[in-house]
Each structure stands twice: as structure tokens, then as C-alpha cells.
Design a protein around this motif. Structure first.
Motif, PDB file in Angstrom:
ATOM      1  N   PRO A 409      23.566  14.419   6.781  1.00 23.44           N
ATOM      2  CA  PRO A 409      23.198  14.177   5.386  1.00 23.44           C
ATOM      3  C   PRO A 409      21.887  13.417   5.207  1.00 23.44           C
ATOM      4  N   VAL A 410      21.370  12.802   6.282  1.00 22.97           N
ATOM      5  CA  VAL A 410      20.098  12.076   6.206  1.00 22.97           C
ATOM      6  C   VAL A 410      19.283  12.389   7.459  1.00 22.97           C
ATOM      7  N   PRO A 411      17.947  12.326   7.393  1.00 25.99           N
ATOM      8  CA  PRO A 411      17.121  12.681   8.543  1.00 25.99           C
ATOM      9  C   PRO A 411      17.419  11.871   9.804  1.00 25.99           C
ATOM     10  N   ARG A 412      17.661  10.570   9.662  1.00 24.97           N
ATOM     11  CA  ARG A 412      17.805   9.745  10.870  1.00 24.97           C
ATOM     12  C   ARG A 412      19.032  10.128  11.713  1.00 24.97           C
ATOM     13  N   ASP A 413      20.041  10.779  11.102  1.00 27.22           N
ATOM     14  CA  ASP A 413      21.248  11.154  11.831  1.00 27.22           C
ATOM     15  C   ASP A 413      21.217  12.595  12.326  1.00 27.22           C
ATOM     16  N   ALA A 432      22.898  18.597   1.050  1.00 30.10           N
ATOM     17  CA  ALA A 432      21.703  18.916   1.821  1.00 30.10           C
ATOM     18  C   ALA A 432      21.966  18.610   3.290  1.00 30.10           C
ATOM     19  N   ASN A 433      21.512  19.490   4.170  1.00 30.16           N
ATOM     20  CA  ASN A 433      21.635  19.300   5.616  1.00 30.16           C
ATOM     21  C   ASN A 433      20.250  19.116   6.231  1.00 30.16           C
ATOM     22  N   TYR A 434      20.160  18.231   7.224  1.00 33.08           N
ATOM     23  CA  TYR A 434      18.906  17.990   7.932  1.00 33.08           C
ATOM     24  C   TYR A 434      19.088  18.317   9.414  1.00 33.08           C
ATOM     25  N   TYR A 435      18.003  18.884  10.037  1.00 39.94           N
ATOM     26  CA  TYR A 435      17.992  19.229  11.450  1.00 39.94           C
ATOM     27  C   TYR A 435      16.624  18.819  12.000  1.00 39.94           C
ATOM     28  N   ARG A 436      16.604  18.159  13.142  1.00 38.53           N
ATOM     29  CA  ARG A 436      15.356  17.640  13.706  1.00 38.53           C
ATOM     30  C   ARG A 436      14.812  18.594  14.776  1.00 38.53           C
ATOM     31  N   PHE A 437      13.481  18.731  14.842  1.00 36.15           N
ATOM     32  CA  PHE A 437      12.831  19.573  15.835  1.00 36.15           C
ATOM     33  C   PHE A 437      11.606  18.843  16.382  1.00 36.15           C
ATOM     34  N   GLU A 438      11.461  18.865  17.694  1.00 36.04           N
ATOM     35  CA  GLU A 438      10.293  18.258  18.326  1.00 36.04           C
ATOM     36  C   GLU A 438       9.153  19.265  18.376  1.00 36.04           C
ATOM     37  N   SER A 460      31.078  34.732  -9.169  1.00 36.43           N
ATOM     38  CA  SER A 460      31.489  33.726 -10.142  1.00 36.43           C
ATOM     39  C   SER A 460      30.440  32.642 -10.334  1.00 36.43           C
ATOM     40  N   SER A 461      29.532  32.498  -9.377  1.00 40.65           N
ATOM     41  CA  SER A 461      28.491  31.491  -9.489  1.00 40.65           C
ATOM     42  C   SER A 461      27.253  31.956  -8.748  1.00 40.65           C
ATOM     43  N   VAL A 462      26.172  31.216  -8.899  1.00 42.48           N
ATOM     44  CA  VAL A 462      24.895  31.552  -8.264  1.00 42.48           C
ATOM     45  C   VAL A 462      24.513  30.420  -7.329  1.00 42.48           C
ATOM     46  N   LEU A 463      24.232  30.760  -6.084  1.00 38.03           N
ATOM     47  CA  LEU A 463      23.840  29.757  -5.100  1.00 38.03           C
ATOM     48  C   LEU A 463      22.322  29.679  -5.021  1.00 38.03           C
ATOM     49  N   CYS A 464      21.780  28.501  -5.202  1.00 38.47           N
ATOM     50  CA  CYS A 464      20.342  28.261  -5.063  1.00 38.47           C
ATOM     51  C   CYS A 464      20.105  27.505  -3.762  1.00 38.47           C
ATOM     52  N   VAL A 465      19.420  28.126  -2.827  1.00 40.68           N
ATOM     53  CA  VAL A 465      19.106  27.510  -1.546  1.00 40.68           C
ATOM     54  C   VAL A 465      17.612  27.232  -1.481  1.00 40.68           C
ATOM     55  N   THR A 466      17.261  25.999  -1.143  1.00 38.83           N
ATOM     56  CA  THR A 466      15.857  25.634  -0.933  1.00 38.83           C
ATOM     57  C   THR A 466      15.714  25.091   0.485  1.00 38.83           C
ATOM     58  N   ALA A 467      14.829  25.688   1.248  1.00 38.64           N
ATOM     59  CA  ALA A 467      14.553  25.219   2.610  1.00 38.64           C
ATOM     60  C   ALA A 467      13.206  24.505   2.618  1.00 38.64           C
ATOM     61  N   SER A 468      13.140  23.369   3.302  1.00 43.92           N
ATOM     62  CA  SER A 468      11.909  22.571   3.347  1.00 43.92           C
ATOM     63  C   SER A 468      11.687  22.042   4.753  1.00 43.92           C
ATOM     64  N   LEU A 469      10.432  21.877   5.116  1.00 37.44           N
ATOM     65  CA  LEU A 469      10.056  21.121   6.304  1.00 37.44           C
ATOM     66  C   LEU A 469       9.602  19.747   5.814  1.00 37.44           C
ATOM     67  N   VAL A 470      10.254  18.686   6.306  1.00 36.23           N
ATOM     68  CA  VAL A 470       9.993  17.340   5.788  1.00 36.23           C
ATOM     69  C   VAL A 470       9.740  16.372   6.944  1.00 36.23           C
ATOM     70  N   ASP A 471       9.195  15.191   6.609  1.00 28.66           N
ATOM     71  CA  ASP A 471       9.039  14.152   7.618  1.00 28.66           C
ATOM     72  C   ASP A 471      10.261  13.232   7.605  1.00 28.66           C
ATOM     73  N   VAL A 505       9.649  17.144  13.295  1.00 30.85           N
ATOM     74  CA  VAL A 505       9.745  17.588  11.919  1.00 30.85           C
ATOM     75  C   VAL A 505      11.209  17.894  11.641  1.00 30.85           C
ATOM     76  N   TRP A 506      11.612  17.779  10.374  1.00 31.88           N
ATOM     77  CA  TRP A 506      12.994  18.045   9.997  1.00 31.88           C
ATOM     78  C   TRP A 506      13.058  19.273   9.096  1.00 31.88           C
ATOM     79  N   LEU A 507      14.004  20.140   9.378  1.00 30.46           N
ATOM     80  CA  LEU A 507      14.316  21.232   8.461  1.00 30.46           C
ATOM     81  C   LEU A 507      15.408  20.740   7.519  1.00 30.46           C
ATOM     82  N   LYS A 508      15.160  20.855   6.244  1.00 24.84           N
ATOM     83  CA  LYS A 508      16.136  20.460   5.216  1.00 24.84           C
ATOM     84  C   LYS A 508      16.600  21.722   4.486  1.00 24.84           C
TER      85      LYS A 508
END
Length: 531
Positions: A409-413, A432-438, A460-471, A505-508
Motif C-alpha cells: 500500500p506504500v512505496p517503502r513496503d 493502490a498497489n506499489y512495486y519497486r524496480f531497480e 454493473s460498474s466501471v473500473l478505472c485503472v491508472t498506472a504510474s511510474l513514481v519515485d 523506480v516504483w510502479l503504482k
């Protein structure tokens, strides 16, 4: 998006994991296959009566691809854009490995990686098969790429002779040779070596890539001759080595694989042969022609299509193919069309027709191949493969065989993934999910995220997915457009490459129920690659 404590997050993930396991088990237990019904014919033939469906074609011998990579001492030279030629080559190889299809058979040979360039006798035999040609093992190939260094001579001819024994005796076989210079162990000239191999029965296509050759005419002549002699292509690149390798390999791998069952197109809808939803078909279409194919459908279902045009490697650069795919009704009216567009005929193309509700019992797929230059019917013919299907069926059968990684749930973990590998996880709408990459500082980094639809939730609903590369502080380098789809449909989010001036870098991946106000706690399988 609402904040959540770690305990609730873990509980949601446990419930999602159990739900996903149950869903996959039920799909495996109840799946059925419907044999396709085809009516052979050709566009010029008259209407024929329905004939029995042909028996499935036997799978051909799998094709094999071998990369032969320069690791001579000159690969340690710096590039104007930063880093060394060796760094660029390894990055290109990593991205290639991440892009290869699951059923690929590939290997990697390097030359000049062990013996220093002070020992010519040994150095001109310095070539090593560091990843044997075999069913794709991404982790093994990535480890092999990380392990070799640039050291000595450039024995191109000797390496190609050794490569001849790396490949199987049967089936389609191709080599991609990459070097930053000429054969420093000639004579004999490497092209003469290839001619000798051809006379000995070495029936293999060799594509050559000259990397950062500058004004090295000898290298260009050698590489061009090798490609011409074996029916391959010569590419001269100063940057974008990754794109070149992926383009060549993708076209070769597509040519290797069984493309589907034949279904001949007709010039009119009335004559169109009948296909079955979910079956991959192949046909040949001539530039300037339009083919029709008929598909019975359940009225009220959402139907889409994907059309792939195989590259015609012999076509000159002056031939531009414009491909247009459409779903049309009984009167020829357009229901949904792909974006169209055009490209050189020696490149492959894909046209995807967005799913639409079909309020009838049948629909026709129209495929038009025309010259982008406005010319009439041309001499060039192209193999096309196509599938008409429901997006729900596609969402029901995700092929998930890649390494799983659990988001945090957070970049540091965040757990650490591998650049170039396709990873999998389960996301929950409202979180939101975070994944770290060297990464290497200054590298250009992008990402691709595929979110599988959840068929049990319908529309029944609409899923909005946003992918980001973050620090590490959650500041975005780059993000996807974040469009939404009904929860039963797959969706893809691409992050355009961006320079990252850090060693990680983190993928969110951020998922929201954009119709019901954020948190609906619906789980979705995802596949993603950072590259």
C-alpha cells in the motif's frame, strides 16, 4: 481514494486471493471447446454449399531464434547518450526477453567475452552459447545476460559456424547477429563463411544489426552481405537497439507459430464463408482487395475482433499497406471499426475492432488491404490472422504463467520486481498497489499493465485503472491515460518511456470504481512489465 491501514489491506488481499483461486478453479472445471465450422473457398470462387469442418491442422515443428551478440572489447566504448555500448546491448536484450511470447524457443550466444584482445589465436575462437536454444526461461536468460562481459576480439564468421550447431535440425530457424564492428579475425570473410555453410545445408535466415558503426564501411559490407546471402535483413542503428531487436524477433516469432485454421474470404457478404467465435483463422489477402467473413452470434452480445497482418519481408520500403478491419451488419453498415492506419509492408500490423453490442444473429468481419499511396490493386499478397470473439470470453481465460509479486500500500513496503519480466498480482478497486524496480540512473523506463476483467461482476460498474511510474515519495515521472472499462472487460494501460535519474523506480497501479464512487472492493488479476 480513502486511506486504509495495513491490516485492512492485507485482509482485502487475502479475500481477493481466495476469490481468484475459486474463480480459476470453476473456469477450469467447466470450460468447453466448440469445434469451428468453415467453408473453404477463394474470393473468386462461386457460392459453395456448406462442407464438413476440416480436421485441425497438425502443429508444425516449433521455430527457433538465436541471438548472436558482440561482446568484444569495443563494446566497452561510451555512447554519446550515456553509458557504454555493452550497457545498451544488455538493456536491449533484457527488453527483448520480456517481450518474447510465452511459447518462444530462443537462445543467446556471445563472442569476445572471455579472451583478451592480446591473444589472437584463442580470441578468434572465443564464442560461448550462454543460453541454449530451448523453451523460453526468462529468468535463466536474464541471468545469462547479466553475467557476460566485453573483453576481446570479434570472431563473427567463427561464431556463425558454431551457431549452426546451436539450432535444431528441423523447423523454421533464424539468427539475429548484433555487432559494433567488422570481423577482426578475418580472413576468411564472414560472408564467405556463410556461403560455405549454405552449401553445407545451413538453411537459416540471418538478420544482421550494425550498432554504432559510425563510418565503418567494412562492417556494413560484411553485415549486408551476410543478410542478403541468407535472406535476412540488415539494420544500421545508432540508438533504439531495443526497438530493432524486438521488431525483428516479433516478426520472426509470429512466423514460427501456428497461425490458425484457414478460412477463405469472399468479395461479397452473400458469399462469405462462416467462422466460429473464439477461433483463430488465417487467410491471404491481396493489396487492393476487401474480404468478408460471416460469424453467427448470440443476439445482444458484445462482439469485437483482432486482425493481424504478417510482415512481407521481401516488400520494398516504397510499398505501404493500409489495413482496415470492421464489423458490419447484413446491409454492410459499419457497427465498429479499428483505427486503421498504415505501415511499410515489411512490418507487421495489428487492427483491433472495439467490442459493440450486436442485436442480430450474425455479423460480418470485413478486412480491407489497400495501398496507402492511393494505388489500385497491387501484386503484393499478405497473410492475415483474425479472431472474432466476446470480450467476456477473453477475460474469462487469462493465461497467467509469469512470476507473481505482491503489491504494497506504500512505496517503502513494496516488493522488488525484475525489469523486463512479466509479473502478476491481484488488485482491488479502491486501493493502490506499489512495486519497486531497480534501474540504472538515466535509463529510459516505461511500463505496460493488463487488467483482466471480472466476468462475475458483469457491467454493473466501471473500473478505472491508472498506472504510474513514481519515485519513493510518490511523485509521478509518467502515468497512463487512466481510461475506464466495464468490470467484465480487459483493459490495457501503457506508460510512455521516461528518463529516470535514480537507481530505483516504483510502479503504482491505482484502481477505482469510477461509477460507484471509489471503493467497491472488487478484485482483478493484473499482469505488468516495467522495461
Amino acid at each position: 481514494m480513502k486511506a486504509r491501514d495495513a491490516e485492512r489491506y492485507r485482509w482485502h488481499r487475502l479475500v481477493a486471493a481466495l476469490t481468484t483461486v475459486a474463480a480459476v478453479a470453476s473456469l477450469v472445471g467447466c470450460g468447453t471447446d466448440t469445434p469451428p465450422s468453415t467453408q473453404p473457398g477463394s474470393p473468386s470462387a462461386s457460392v459453395t454449399s456448406a462442407e464438413p469442418s476440416p480436421s485441425p491442422r497438425a502443429e508444425p515443428t516449433p521455430g527457433s531464434l538465436l541471438i548472436v551478440m558482440d561482446s568484444s572489447g569495443s563494446m566497452n566504448e561510451s555512447l554519446p547518450t550515456g553509458g557504454t555500448r555493452l550497457d545498451a546491448a544488455k538493456n536491449a536484450l533484457r527488453q527483448l526477453v520480456g517481450d518474447l511470447p510465452e511459447d518462444a524457443r530462443a537462445g543467446l550466444r556471445v563472442f569476445g567475452d572471455k579472451v583478451p584482445n592480446t591473444d589472437r589465436e584463442r580470441g578468434c575462437r572465443d564464442t560461448t552459447l550462454i543460453a541454449p536454444v530451448a523453451p523460453l526461461d526468462r529468468q535463466s536468460m536474464l541471468s545469462a545476460i547479466d553475467g557476460y562481459q566485453a573483453t576481446g576480439f570479434t570472431p563473427i564468421g567463427y561464431s556463425l559456424r558454431e551457431a549452426a550447431s546451436d539450432l535444431p535440425k528441423d523447423g523454421p530457424r533464424s539468427i539475429i547477429l548484433v555487432t559494433d564492428g567488422e570481423d577482426t579475425c578475418a580472413p576468411p570473410d564472414p560472408c564467405e563463411t556463410v556461403r560455405d555453410l549454405k552449401r553445407e545445408g545451413f538453411d537459416v535466415t540471418v538478420h544482421t544489426v550494425g550498432f554504432a558503426l559510425s563510418d565503418n564501411k567494412i562492417a556494413r559490407d560484411q553485415l549486408s552481405c551476410i543478410a542478403t546471402t541468407t535472406g535476412g535483413e540488415f539494420h544500421d542503428v545508432t540508438d533504439g537497439l531495443d526497438r530493432t531487436l524486438i521488431d525483428i524477433a516479433t516478426r520472426q516469432m509470429r512466423a514460427f507459430r501456428a497461425q490458425g485454421q484457414p478460412l477463405a474470404g469472399k468479395f461479397t457478404q452473400r458469399e462469405a464463408n462462416t467462422g466460429t467465435l473464439g477461433t483463430r483463422y488465417v487467410d491471404t489477402i491481396q493489396m487492393g482487395d476487401r474480404h468478408y467473413y460471416r460469424f453467427p452470434v448470440p443476439p445482444g452480445s458484445r462482439i469485437g475482433a483482432t486482425v493481424y497482418t504478417a510482415a512481407e519481408p521481401d516488400a520494398p520500403s516504397s510499398v505501404l499497406l493500409c489495413l482496415t478491419a470492421s464489423l458490419v451488419d447484413a446491409g454492410g453498415g459499419s457497427i465498429s471499426s479499428g483505427p486503421g492506419g498504415g505501415d511499410n509492408a515489411y512490418n507487421s500490423q495489428v487492427d483491433s475492432v472495439a467490442p459493440k453490442i450486436i442485436n442480430a444473429a450474425e455479423v460480418w468481419l470485413s478486412i480491407a488491404a489497400s495501398s496507402c499511396r492511393g494505388a489500385g490493386r497491387g501484386e503484393w499478397k499478405f497473410r492475415v490472422e483474425f479472431t472474432v470473439d466476446t470480450p467476456t470470453r477473453q477475460a474469462n481465460t487469462p493465461k497467467v504463467t509469469q512470476p507473481p509479486i505482491e503489491g504494497a500500500p506504500v512505496p517503502r513496503d513494496a516488493a522488488t520486481g525484475t525489469v523486463g519480466l512479466r509479473h502478476t498480482d491481484t488488485i482491488i478497486s479502491g486501493e493502490a498497489n506499489y512495486y519497486r524496480f531497480e534501474v540504472k540512473p538515466g535509463e529510459t523506463v516505461g511500463a505496460n499493465v493488463l487488467t483482466m476483467g471480472n466476468p462475475k461482476k458483469g457491467r454493473s460498474s466501471v473500473l478505472c485503472v491508472t498506472a504510474s511510474l513514481v519515485d519513493e515519495n510518490d511523485n509521478a515521472y509518467q502515468r497512463s491515460s487512466g481510461a475506464g472499462e466495464d468490470t467484465d472487460e480487459n483493459q490495457v494501460d501503457d506508460i510512455a518511456p521516461v528518463a529516470v535519474n535514480a537507481d530505483q523506480v516504483w510502479l503504482k497501479i491505482d484502481a477505482d470504481d469510477c461509477r460507484n464512487g471509489g471503493d467497491s472492493s472488487i478484485s482483478f488479476p493484473v499482469e505488468f512489465t516495467v522495461r
